[in-house]
Design a protein around this motif. Sequence first.
Motif, PDB file in Angstrom:
ATOM      1  N   GLU A  35       0.827  -1.208   0.000  1.00  0.00           N
ATOM      2  CA  GLU A  35       0.000   0.000   0.000  1.00  0.00           C
ATOM      3  C   GLU A  35       0.864   1.262   0.000  1.00  0.00           C
ATOM      4  OE1 GLU A  35      -3.648   1.571  -0.393  1.00  0.00           O
ATOM      5  OE2 GLU A  35      -3.611  -0.482   0.361  1.00  0.00           O
ATOM      6  N   GLY A  39       0.606   1.686  -3.801  1.00  0.00           N
ATOM      7  CA  GLY A  39      -0.807   2.050  -3.830  1.00  0.00           C
ATOM      8  C   GLY A  39      -1.727   0.863  -4.051  1.00  0.00           C
ATOM      9  N   ASP A  44      -5.567  -6.406  -4.159  1.00  0.00           N
ATOM     10  CA  ASP A  44      -5.256  -5.999  -5.538  1.00  0.00           C
ATOM     11  C   ASP A  44      -4.117  -6.844  -6.090  1.00  0.00           C
ATOM     12  OD1 ASP A  44      -7.040  -3.784  -5.335  1.00  0.00           O
ATOM     13  OD2 ASP A  44      -5.405  -2.404  -4.819  1.00  0.00           O
ATOM     14  N   ARG A  81     -14.052  -2.491  -7.271  1.00  0.00           N
ATOM     15  CA  ARG A  81     -13.150  -1.411  -6.832  1.00  0.00           C
ATOM     16  C   ARG A  81     -11.968  -1.270  -7.789  1.00  0.00           C
ATOM     17  NH1 ARG A  81     -14.799  -3.532  -1.767  1.00  0.00           N
ATOM     18  NH2 ARG A  81     -13.050  -4.964  -1.640  1.00  0.00           N
ATOM     19  N   MET A  82     -11.450  -2.394  -8.245  1.00  0.00           N
ATOM     20  CA  MET A  82     -10.292  -2.360  -9.149  1.00  0.00           C
ATOM     21  C   MET A  82     -10.670  -1.829 -10.534  1.00  0.00           C
ATOM     22  SD  MET A  82      -8.441  -5.902  -7.975  1.00  0.00           S
ATOM     23  CE  MET A  82      -6.974  -5.721  -9.010  1.00  0.00           C
ATOM     24  N   LYS A  84     -12.913   0.500 -11.076  1.00  0.00           N
ATOM     25  CA  LYS A  84     -12.981   1.955 -10.902  1.00  0.00           C
ATOM     26  C   LYS A  84     -11.609   2.600 -10.956  1.00  0.00           C
ATOM     27  CE  LYS A  84     -17.210   1.902  -8.205  1.00  0.00           C
ATOM     28  NZ  LYS A  84     -17.794   1.945  -6.860  1.00  0.00           N
ATOM     29  N   ARG A  85     -10.578   1.860 -10.538  1.00  0.00           N
ATOM     30  CA  ARG A  85      -9.210   2.391 -10.542  1.00  0.00           C
ATOM     31  C   ARG A  85      -8.463   2.056 -11.828  1.00  0.00           C
ATOM     32  NH1 ARG A  85      -7.571  -0.608  -5.851  1.00  0.00           N
ATOM     33  NH2 ARG A  85      -5.450   0.044  -6.262  1.00  0.00           N
ATOM     34  N   GLY A  86      -9.130   1.365 -12.747  1.00  0.00           N
ATOM     35  CA  GLY A  86      -8.532   1.072 -14.041  1.00  0.00           C
ATOM     36  C   GLY A  86      -7.538  -0.080 -14.057  1.00  0.00           C
ATOM     37  N   LEU A  87      -7.530  -0.910 -13.003  1.00  0.00           N
ATOM     38  CA  LEU A  87      -6.559  -2.002 -12.921  1.00  0.00           C
ATOM     39  C   LEU A  87      -7.013  -3.247 -13.677  1.00  0.00           C
ATOM     40  CD1 LEU A  87      -5.687  -1.660  -9.122  1.00  0.00           C
ATOM     41  CD2 LEU A  87      -4.309  -0.897 -11.078  1.00  0.00           C
ATOM     42  N   GLN A 107      -2.941  -0.575 -17.471  1.00  0.00           N
ATOM     43  CA  GLN A 107      -2.642   0.121 -16.214  1.00  0.00           C
ATOM     44  C   GLN A 107      -2.415  -0.886 -15.083  1.00  0.00           C
ATOM     45  OE1 GLN A 107      -5.417   3.229 -15.244  1.00  0.00           O
ATOM     46  NE2 GLN A 107      -4.718   3.355 -13.115  1.00  0.00           N
TER      47      GLN A 107
END
Length: 155
Positions: A35, A39, A44, A81-82, A84-87, A107
């Motif tokens: 983290e 990040g 993740d 959630r991932m 939304k973060r583009g992962l 990404q």
Amino acid sequence: MTNDVPWLNAEEDRSWRAFVRLHQKLFRRLGADLETHSGLSGADFQILVALTDVPEGRLRFQDLAGAIDWERSRLSHQVSRMIKRGLVAREECAEDGRGAFVVITPQGREAIEAAAPRHLVVVRRLVIDALDPEDLAALGRISSRVLERIDAEPR
């Protein structure tokens, strides 16, 4: 306390508690380091590793859940959630209208490629370098044996 419970003796209890504490501390430390420096959460990272383990970088939801041994609902929330973060991205399955794939994005691939080297340095420092080759081999054998027992048990 009843006599029909197979209570742990002192050595079994000490070993079991040491193992539980090791697991808790190690994964808390690894997660905090991920983290802080990348990040990414431990969750993740676990999903991204599973997706990079397959050549096409995509798995059906149920296959991903099986690969990381998660409940589908937990996986669904984490994947949302991932996304939304583009992962990762979600792709519908053409062969099965009810099925879907989780796909690593460029990404997400960049994130795991950036995080993995430091993560491995920390794993080496905290675990690998703390053990001599015989202890490391024993850890692998013990882990495999317990995993086989767990996998053989009905759910």
